[in-house]
Design a protein around this motif. Structure first.
Motif, PDB file in Angstrom:
ATOM      1  N   THR A 177      -6.250  -7.330  -2.194  1.00 61.98           N
ATOM      2  CA  THR A 177      -5.221  -6.301  -2.115  1.00 61.98           C
ATOM      3  C   THR A 177      -5.809  -4.923  -2.419  1.00 61.98           C
ATOM      4  OG1 THR A 177      -3.648  -7.977  -2.767  1.00 61.98           O
ATOM      5  CG2 THR A 177      -2.919  -5.693  -2.945  1.00 61.98           C
ATOM      6  N   GLN A 178      -5.541  -3.990  -1.544  1.00 55.32           N
ATOM      7  CA  GLN A 178      -6.117  -2.650  -1.662  1.00 55.32           C
ATOM      8  C   GLN A 178      -5.170  -1.718  -2.436  1.00 55.32           C
ATOM      9  OE1 GLN A 178      -9.358  -2.293  -0.643  1.00 55.32           O
ATOM     10  NE2 GLN A 178      -9.061  -4.498  -0.372  1.00 55.32           N
ATOM     11  N   PRO A 179      -5.706  -0.584  -2.924  1.00 57.17           N
ATOM     12  CA  PRO A 179      -4.906   0.280  -3.808  1.00 57.17           C
ATOM     13  C   PRO A 179      -3.584   0.797  -3.205  1.00 57.17           C
ATOM     14  CG  PRO A 179      -7.056   1.275  -3.295  1.00 57.17           C
ATOM     15  CD  PRO A 179      -7.106  -0.134  -2.852  1.00 57.17           C
ATOM     16  N   TRP A 180      -3.541   0.992  -1.895  1.00 61.92           N
ATOM     17  CA  TRP A 180      -2.297   1.447  -1.261  1.00 61.92           C
ATOM     18  C   TRP A 180      -1.156   0.469  -1.569  1.00 61.92           C
ATOM     19  CZ3 TRP A 180      -0.845   5.832   1.332  1.00 61.92           C
ATOM     20  CH2 TRP A 180       0.298   5.776   2.124  1.00 61.92           C
ATOM     21  N   ILE A 182      -1.155  -1.868  -3.954  1.00 60.40           N
ATOM     22  CA  ILE A 182      -0.969  -1.936  -5.409  1.00 60.40           C
ATOM     23  C   ILE A 182      -0.092  -0.768  -5.871  1.00 60.40           C
ATOM     24  CG2 ILE A 182      -2.164  -1.788  -7.650  1.00 60.40           C
ATOM     25  CD1 ILE A 182      -4.599  -3.141  -6.260  1.00 60.40           C
ATOM     26  N   PHE A 184       2.314   0.770  -4.233  1.00 62.62           N
ATOM     27  CA  PHE A 184       3.725   0.492  -3.950  1.00 62.62           C
ATOM     28  C   PHE A 184       4.295  -0.492  -4.971  1.00 62.62           C
ATOM     29  CE2 PHE A 184       3.080   2.486   0.197  1.00 62.62           C
ATOM     30  CZ  PHE A 184       4.305   3.085   0.414  1.00 62.62           C
ATOM     31  N   ILE A 225       9.662   0.896   2.574  1.00 62.08           N
ATOM     32  CA  ILE A 225       8.845   1.902   3.279  1.00 62.08           C
ATOM     33  C   ILE A 225       7.531   1.262   3.703  1.00 62.08           C
ATOM     34  CG2 ILE A 225       7.618   4.101   3.095  1.00 62.08           C
ATOM     35  CD1 ILE A 225       9.729   5.039   1.092  1.00 62.08           C
ATOM     36  N   SER A 226       6.926   0.514   2.775  1.00 64.21           N
ATOM     37  CA  SER A 226       5.608  -0.058   3.065  1.00 64.21           C
ATOM     38  C   SER A 226       5.670  -1.146   4.135  1.00 64.21           C
ATOM     39  CB  SER A 226       4.971  -0.611   1.780  1.00 64.21           C
ATOM     40  OG  SER A 226       5.587  -1.825   1.386  1.00 64.21           O
ATOM     41  N   LEU A 228       7.524  -0.919   6.791  1.00 67.43           N
ATOM     42  CA  LEU A 228       7.782  -0.284   8.086  1.00 67.43           C
ATOM     43  C   LEU A 228       6.585   0.594   8.478  1.00 67.43           C
ATOM     44  CD1 LEU A 228      11.535   0.631   7.440  1.00 67.43           C
ATOM     45  CD2 LEU A 228      10.666  -1.225   8.848  1.00 67.43           C
ATOM     46  N   SER A 229       6.779   1.389   9.493  1.00 67.07           N
ATOM     47  CA  SER A 229       5.744   2.337   9.912  1.00 67.07           C
ATOM     48  C   SER A 229       6.460   3.599  10.351  1.00 67.07           C
ATOM     49  CB  SER A 229       4.942   1.772  11.079  1.00 67.07           C
ATOM     50  OG  SER A 229       5.755   1.678  12.234  1.00 67.07           O
ATOM     51  N   HIS A 230       5.691   4.670  10.492  1.00 63.97           N
ATOM     52  CA  HIS A 230       6.297   5.912  10.987  1.00 63.97           C
ATOM     53  C   HIS A 230       7.037   5.640  12.303  1.00 63.97           C
ATOM     54  CE1 HIS A 230       3.100   7.279   8.287  1.00 63.97           C
ATOM     55  NE2 HIS A 230       3.781   8.398   8.140  1.00 63.97           N
ATOM     56  N   MET A 315       1.171  -0.961   7.736  1.00 57.16           N
ATOM     57  CA  MET A 315       0.767   0.042   6.760  1.00 57.16           C
ATOM     58  C   MET A 315       0.447  -0.590   5.409  1.00 57.16           C
ATOM     59  SD  MET A 315       0.983   2.711   8.583  1.00 57.16           S
ATOM     60  CE  MET A 315       0.819   4.018   7.381  1.00 57.16           C
ATOM     61  N   LEU A 316       0.910  -1.819   5.186  1.00 50.89           N
ATOM     62  CA  LEU A 316       0.709  -2.459   3.886  1.00 50.89           C
ATOM     63  C   LEU A 316      -0.660  -3.130   3.829  1.00 50.89           C
ATOM     64  CD1 LEU A 316       2.065  -2.951   1.188  1.00 50.89           C
ATOM     65  CD2 LEU A 316       3.061  -5.035   2.112  1.00 50.89           C
ATOM     66  N   LYS A 318      -3.640  -3.212   6.293  1.00 48.06           N
ATOM     67  CA  LYS A 318      -4.074  -2.618   7.549  1.00 48.06           C
ATOM     68  C   LYS A 318      -4.917  -3.569   8.389  1.00 48.06           C
ATOM     69  CE  LYS A 318      -4.325   1.730   8.099  1.00 48.06           C
ATOM     70  NZ  LYS A 318      -4.854   3.108   8.205  1.00 48.06           N
TER      71      LYS A 318
ATOM     72  N   TRP B 180      10.138   8.831   7.785  1.00 48.62           N
ATOM     73  CA  TRP B 180       9.144   8.356   6.811  1.00 48.62           C
ATOM     74  C   TRP B 180       9.153   9.254   5.567  1.00 48.62           C
ATOM     75  CZ3 TRP B 180       5.995   4.105   6.499  1.00 48.62           C
ATOM     76  CH2 TRP B 180       4.912   4.145   5.631  1.00 48.62           C
ATOM     77  N   ILE B 225       1.996   8.554  -3.543  1.00 50.08           N
ATOM     78  CA  ILE B 225       1.510   7.647  -2.489  1.00 50.08           C
ATOM     79  C   ILE B 225       1.531   8.384  -1.150  1.00 50.08           C
ATOM     80  CG2 ILE B 225       1.926   5.512  -1.210  1.00 50.08           C
ATOM     81  CD1 ILE B 225       3.178   4.318  -3.727  1.00 50.08           C
ATOM     82  N   HIS B 230      -4.597   5.572   2.814  1.00 48.28           N
ATOM     83  CA  HIS B 230      -5.308   4.344   2.474  1.00 48.28           C
ATOM     84  C   HIS B 230      -6.762   4.669   2.123  1.00 48.28           C
ATOM     85  CE1 HIS B 230      -1.887   2.955   4.872  1.00 48.28           C
ATOM     86  NE2 HIS B 230      -1.999   1.796   4.256  1.00 48.28           N
ATOM     87  N   MET B 233      -7.307   6.514  -1.216  1.00 49.04           N
ATOM     88  CA  MET B 233      -7.101   5.608  -2.354  1.00 49.04           C
ATOM     89  C   MET B 233      -8.285   4.655  -2.501  1.00 49.04           C
ATOM     90  SD  MET B 233      -3.213   4.460  -2.783  1.00 49.04           S
ATOM     91  CE  MET B 233      -1.827   5.585  -2.833  1.00 49.04           C
ATOM     92  N   ARG B 239     -10.587  -1.138  -6.272  1.00 53.13           N
ATOM     93  CA  ARG B 239      -9.847  -2.129  -7.065  1.00 53.13           C
ATOM     94  C   ARG B 239     -10.303  -2.068  -8.528  1.00 53.13           C
ATOM     95  NH1 ARG B 239      -7.001  -6.364  -5.543  1.00 53.13           N
ATOM     96  NH2 ARG B 239      -8.161  -7.763  -6.893  1.00 53.13           N
ATOM     97  N   VAL B 256      -5.580   2.823  -9.939  1.00 46.60           N
ATOM     98  CA  VAL B 256      -4.571   3.508  -9.125  1.00 46.60           C
ATOM     99  C   VAL B 256      -3.223   3.529  -9.854  1.00 46.60           C
ATOM    100  CG1 VAL B 256      -3.949   1.419  -7.788  1.00 46.60           C
ATOM    101  CG2 VAL B 256      -3.515   3.696  -6.835  1.00 46.60           C
TER     102      VAL B 256
END
Lengths: 368, 368
Positions: A177-180, A182, A184, A225-226, A228-230, A315-316, A318, B180, B225, B230, B233, B239, B256
């Motif tokens: 799991t990446q910081p983006w 984490i 959220f 939000i995470s 979905l996407s723009h 977006m969550l 990638k 967004w 955020i 991405h 971050m 991590r 983060v």
């Protein structure tokens, strides 16, 4: 043929040794099955659920308006064809739909664990499932399929029980799991913890369900939000107003605001806040390479045919993250895998809603 | 040469007619200036601030540890060269740094407006600034520059006061706020409103500053955020764990998480929650085409040389949104503009932190 939906709960008294060194004992696992197990038990497909999902992946109970979360994928004649396969989906430990979690009574008392519940990992969730399958006398399955946290489980199965599944299909997930993501989860956990009605974990679950927990609603709104996407938000909501006269009112609402509010508050009626904290913790610390020198070393354990499916606008988790697994496998000349990136505007939610973009692929992978 | 930083507040007793039909009366505008106004007042550059910014764009007060928010860009020998230009930055109405906002006393009483404060729009903010400049006997300026909500102001100036500025430089902004961004603002507003310490708007500002307002902290965490990407971050935090032994502790923290927590709670010490609600409202309803038949029609009003600068990884106001302005201008054969997309991993924050990627461009645009 009928779906043959069945729900069961198994009770285990043997201790479950967790990755943290702690022990969970005793514990329950609740699961659903669809279809019929064949005589030599060779037609099992395991489905793994995501953060707020449950064992209820398909079919509709009498009192339900909505079917299980992957109903479009699982059933008679569908991609995961229950005329052919016996499908099992278990509620993960740490969750709140029957399997043991932080609000389960702590043995030998009847008080809930609350914060005394141990941190569980994705690997622990998978271990508990493996023990359930042992009890069911299932020792090898056709496939394990999951998206998001379900995909994490599928990948952990592939690495830690390499002989258990012939095929692994992981969607919309990652290798760590990446910081983006984490970040959220952090908004959600902080929001829950600071809600006075959470009472520092000593809330009454019935009161919470009845009144809602705004801290969890806010956290879930961030979560949405995470997911979905723009592009999907532009498509779904644009700049539409709920009421045309709301423009100059401080609390006038855009459609996207109503959507978040509705889903955020509705969520608090059916999900438990401590379970949310524990499961997001498991997601945050998920890292396939833990216990190995590298991700490459971890992935070398895999013997199953591995299918990796990402969604271009997720977006969550990638696409790049799934591609990274593909890259590492290729570097190590591991050829028994396939990676596809599906073009989709839906974002992370695609694995739940754009089934027509990948169900044929899953069918093909299963029937291969 | 010295920066010649000066701070002033002007008081206006004439009513300010707002876009909503409501009136703000009386009102104050606080602003800073840098450099020296030349004799024919032909060397003025206006700088516009973002959501939580202020008129304090450059220089450092005696009691400050950090310089103004665009200090790297504004000063002697810098891109916005105060040896040459007289720079003005005003605190927008609705904000909380001296200009009239929801916590200002409502005339003729001394009680704060709170919810009685009218909704203001970006166009209103610009109108108030135009009135200030009138009083300062400044009727034409060399340029207006701003990023994010500052860019929205710059664009509104270009459309509604087409003869006021020779050059408009808008960075990291949009033509109308998309769902967004509205969604992120919603998380923040909901989180503030549901914090019991907010007391439904009747909080004591001193108590809030002292104790913090967790609802606003959570909202700001979500905001952070959206300001990142991405990639930034991954680069900043990866991590990494704050403490290595935190992995299996429910409240063990990733870097983060610490970053978000620190910035979220610190924010509550220096920003007002009602101002946050009003300014995010202004951002949400910002739409250059309002009052026109189309965006094209709105943009046709522009006579200034327009510079549009986006950042490739901006997640809040995507490059596409700036490109859309460029496209519409091109379709209408409006040639007096330039659009560049700057490659950056920083996300939205790039306009504040990656100055070296665009300061030369701003210098060139100003000196043209």
């Amino acid at each position: 043929m009928s779906l043959n939906l069945q729900t069961h709960t198994e009770h285990f008294t043997n201790p479950l040794y967790l990755e943290s060194g702690r022990i969970l004992e005793p514990y329950d696992i609740t699961y659903e099955t669809y279809g019929e197990l064949n005589e030599d038990k060779s037609n099992v497909v395991v489905v793994c659920h995501a953060l707020t999902g449950s064992h209820h992946a398909a079919g509709t109970y009498e009192d339900e308006r909505k079917a299980g979360w992957w109903d479009g994928l699982i059933g008679s004649g569908k991609a995961v064809d229950t005329d052919k396969y016996f499908v099992i989906c278990t509620n993960v430990i740490g969750s709140c739909f029957g399997s043991t979690g932080p609000m389960s009574p702590k043995h030998p008392h009847h008080e809930p664990y609350r914060y005394k519940f141990p941190v569980v990992t994705i690997k622990d969730m998978v271990k508990a499932q493996r023990i359930l399958f042992d009890r069911l006398d299932i020792h090898r399955v056709e496939a394990i399929i999951g998206g998001s946290m379900g995909g994490m489980q599928a990948l952990q199965f592939a690495i830690h029980y390499p002989n258990f599944a012939k095929k692994i299909i992981a969607l919309a997930t990652t290798y760590a799991t990446q910081p983006w993501a984490i970040a959220f989860n952090k908004v959600a956990s902080e929001s829950i913890l600071k809600d006075p009605e959470f009472k520092q974990g000593y809330y009454d679950p019935e009161v919470i369900k009845e009144n809602g927990l705004s801290g969890m609603a806010v956290g879930r709104m961030a979560g949405h939000i995470s997911f979905l996407s723009h592009e999907s938000m532009d498509e779904k909501f644009g700049r539409e107003y709920k009421r045309t006269d709301g423009l100059y009112e401080l609390f006038g609402k855009f459609q996207v605001e109503s959507y978040l509010e509705y889903n955020g508050y509705n969520f608090t009626k059916w999900f438990d806040p401590l379970a949310y904290l524990y499961i997001t913790k498991a997601i945050n610390i998920y890292d396939l390479s833990r216990g190995f020198d590298s991700l490459a070393e971890a992935l070398q354990k895999i013997t199953a045919k591995l299918h990796l499916i990402s969604f271009s606008n997720d977006m969550l988790f990638k696409s790049d993250e799934m591609k990274h697994i593909d890259d590492v496998l290729n570097e190590n000349a591991q050829t028994n895998h396939k990676y596809i990136d599906i073009q989709s505007d839906y974002g992370h939610d695609a694995f739940l809603v754009e089934l027509e973009k990948f169900d044929f692929y899953i069918k093909e992978a299963l029937d291969e």
